[in-house]
Motif scaffolding. Structure first.
Motif, PDB file in Angstrom:
ATOM      1  N   LYS A 104      57.773  45.654  47.104  1.00  0.00           N
ATOM      2  CA  LYS A 104      57.599  45.440  45.671  1.00  0.00           C
ATOM      3  C   LYS A 104      56.680  46.536  45.133  1.00  0.00           C
ATOM      4  O   LYS A 104      55.626  46.817  45.682  1.00  0.00           O
ATOM      5  CB  LYS A 104      56.973  44.073  45.417  1.00  0.00           C
ATOM      6  N   GLY A 105      57.120  47.189  44.078  1.00  0.00           N
ATOM      7  CA  GLY A 105      56.325  48.261  43.479  1.00  0.00           C
ATOM      8  C   GLY A 105      56.483  49.610  44.163  1.00  0.00           C
ATOM      9  O   GLY A 105      55.785  50.561  43.824  1.00  0.00           O
ATOM     10  N   PHE A 106      57.415  49.718  45.105  1.00  0.00           N
ATOM     11  CA  PHE A 106      57.576  50.962  45.855  1.00  0.00           C
ATOM     12  C   PHE A 106      57.907  52.146  44.949  1.00  0.00           C
ATOM     13  O   PHE A 106      57.491  53.275  45.213  1.00  0.00           O
ATOM     14  CB  PHE A 106      58.662  50.793  46.928  1.00  0.00           C
ATOM     15  N   THR A 107      58.641  51.899  43.870  1.00  0.00           N
ATOM     16  CA  THR A 107      59.028  53.000  42.990  1.00  0.00           C
ATOM     17  C   THR A 107      57.970  53.326  41.933  1.00  0.00           C
ATOM     18  O   THR A 107      58.129  54.303  41.193  1.00  0.00           O
ATOM     19  CB  THR A 107      60.361  52.698  42.269  1.00  0.00           C
ATOM     20  N   ARG A 108      56.907  52.537  41.859  1.00  0.00           N
ATOM     21  CA  ARG A 108      55.888  52.772  40.829  1.00  0.00           C
ATOM     22  C   ARG A 108      55.344  54.202  40.825  1.00  0.00           C
ATOM     23  O   ARG A 108      55.268  54.823  39.766  1.00  0.00           O
ATOM     24  CB  ARG A 108      54.763  51.750  40.973  1.00  0.00           C
ATOM     25  N   PRO A 109      54.951  54.741  41.981  1.00  0.00           N
ATOM     26  CA  PRO A 109      54.415  56.119  41.969  1.00  0.00           C
ATOM     27  C   PRO A 109      55.434  57.153  41.474  1.00  0.00           C
ATOM     28  O   PRO A 109      55.071  58.057  40.717  1.00  0.00           O
ATOM     29  CB  PRO A 109      54.040  56.383  43.433  1.00  0.00           C
ATOM     30  N   THR A 110      56.696  57.013  41.881  1.00  0.00           N
ATOM     31  CA  THR A 110      57.706  57.980  41.417  1.00  0.00           C
ATOM     32  C   THR A 110      57.976  57.798  39.931  1.00  0.00           C
ATOM     33  O   THR A 110      58.194  58.776  39.219  1.00  0.00           O
ATOM     34  CB  THR A 110      59.021  57.877  42.213  1.00  0.00           C
ATOM     35  N   ASN A 111      57.948  56.558  39.457  1.00  0.00           N
ATOM     36  CA  ASN A 111      58.144  56.314  38.023  1.00  0.00           C
ATOM     37  C   ASN A 111      57.011  56.937  37.205  1.00  0.00           C
ATOM     38  O   ASN A 111      57.252  57.523  36.147  1.00  0.00           O
ATOM     39  CB  ASN A 111      58.243  54.818  37.725  1.00  0.00           C
ATOM     40  N   ARG A 112      55.770  56.799  37.696  1.00  0.00           N
ATOM     41  CA  ARG A 112      54.626  57.401  36.990  1.00  0.00           C
ATOM     42  C   ARG A 112      54.745  58.923  36.957  1.00  0.00           C
ATOM     43  O   ARG A 112      54.516  59.557  35.924  1.00  0.00           O
ATOM     44  CB  ARG A 112      53.308  57.002  37.664  1.00  0.00           C
ATOM     45  N   ALA A 113      55.102  59.512  38.088  1.00  0.00           N
ATOM     46  CA  ALA A 113      55.225  60.972  38.156  1.00  0.00           C
ATOM     47  C   ALA A 113      56.346  61.466  37.243  1.00  0.00           C
ATOM     48  O   ALA A 113      56.187  62.468  36.537  1.00  0.00           O
ATOM     49  CB  ALA A 113      55.473  61.419  39.597  1.00  0.00           C
ATOM     50  N   THR A 114      57.466  60.738  37.234  1.00  0.00           N
ATOM     51  CA  THR A 114      58.585  61.104  36.358  1.00  0.00           C
ATOM     52  C   THR A 114      58.160  61.006  34.898  1.00  0.00           C
ATOM     53  O   THR A 114      58.460  61.895  34.090  1.00  0.00           O
ATOM     54  CB  THR A 114      59.803  60.197  36.640  1.00  0.00           C
ATOM     55  N   GLN A 115      57.438  59.936  34.564  1.00  0.00           N
ATOM     56  CA  GLN A 115      56.982  59.769  33.183  1.00  0.00           C
ATOM     57  C   GLN A 115      56.000  60.865  32.785  1.00  0.00           C
ATOM     58  O   GLN A 115      56.004  61.323  31.640  1.00  0.00           O
ATOM     59  CB  GLN A 115      56.358  58.376  32.972  1.00  0.00           C
ATOM     60  N   THR A 116      55.191  61.328  33.716  1.00  0.00           N
ATOM     61  CA  THR A 116      54.269  62.434  33.448  1.00  0.00           C
ATOM     62  C   THR A 116      55.057  63.673  33.022  1.00  0.00           C
ATOM     63  O   THR A 116      54.675  64.367  32.076  1.00  0.00           O
ATOM     64  CB  THR A 116      53.406  62.745  34.690  1.00  0.00           C
ATOM     65  N   LEU A 117      56.172  63.946  33.705  1.00  0.00           N
ATOM     66  CA  LEU A 117      57.008  65.095  33.350  1.00  0.00           C
ATOM     67  C   LEU A 117      57.674  64.893  31.993  1.00  0.00           C
ATOM     68  O   LEU A 117      57.835  65.845  31.231  1.00  0.00           O
ATOM     69  CB  LEU A 117      58.069  65.350  34.421  1.00  0.00           C
ATOM     70  N   ARG A 118      58.041  63.666  31.689  1.00  0.00           N
ATOM     71  CA  ARG A 118      58.622  63.386  30.369  1.00  0.00           C
ATOM     72  C   ARG A 118      57.564  63.588  29.282  1.00  0.00           C
ATOM     73  O   ARG A 118      57.839  64.185  28.248  1.00  0.00           O
ATOM     74  CB  ARG A 118      59.153  61.954  30.316  1.00  0.00           C
ATOM     75  N   ASP A 119      56.374  63.056  29.525  1.00  0.00           N
ATOM     76  CA  ASP A 119      55.292  63.154  28.536  1.00  0.00           C
ATOM     77  C   ASP A 119      54.900  64.599  28.253  1.00  0.00           C
ATOM     78  O   ASP A 119      54.539  64.941  27.128  1.00  0.00           O
ATOM     79  CB  ASP A 119      54.057  62.370  29.000  1.00  0.00           C
TER      80      ASP A 119
END
Length: 161
Positions: A104-119
């Motif tokens: 549970k939450g395994f994708t959280r770090p990749t989602n945060r990093a992806t969002q950083t690139l979007r931001d």
């Protein structure tokens, strides 16, 4: 001179289920059906680009390294090398996780990093997530992820290298 298109040879897997209970045979058939659904049949050269580049994937790896999400990096690389998918058992092996550990939450770090690139404006808002959980669409309610998927766009990028 005309060219004749040749199809890829088919691969057939044969399993001896003699002595198996009907329940076990049904589980095997369900697993096969579920796996067939997971495999995308789009040829890599026809995959639509959403904005990912090898440079951006490497940037995500850098962000993940800084946040100590090493297993996520291993999972993404494994998926890239295996057609875009890493299954649950492989994640446990890559991470050296015990069977009792939850993903549970395994994708959280990749989602945060992806969002950083979007931001930062480097990655378009509509670009696919780097790592998405795979669930059995026939199961309603809570379930454990069967594995994780990276966009075929990224698999294609790294297959060209």
């Amino acid at each position: 001179m005309s060219q004749i298109a040749t199809a890829e040879p088919e691969l057939h897997v044969v399993t001896n289920v003699t002595g198996w209970s009907q329940t076990r045979v049904n589980r095997l058939l369900e697993a096969i059906k579920s796996l067939e659904v997971d495999i995308e049949s789009v040829p890599l050269d026809e995959v639509e680009a959403t904005g990912w580049t090898t440079t951006l994937v490497e940037k995500v790896f850098e962000l993940l390294t800084n946040s100590r999400a090493i297993v996520q990096i291993k999972a993404v690389k494994f998926a890239i090398e295996h057609g875009g998918v890493v299954n649950r058992d492989d994640v446990y092996e890559l991470g050296g996780y015990s069977e009792s550990r939850s993903l549970k939450g395994f994708t959280r770090p990749t989602n945060r990093a992806t969002q950083t690139l979007r931001d930062s404006g480097d990655l378009p808002e509509d670009a696919e997530e780097l790592l998405e959980p795979i669930y059995d669409m026939n199961v309603r309610g809570y379930q454990r992820a069967k594995g994780f998927r990276v966009p075929l766009e990224i698999v294609r990028l790294f297959s060209l290298i």
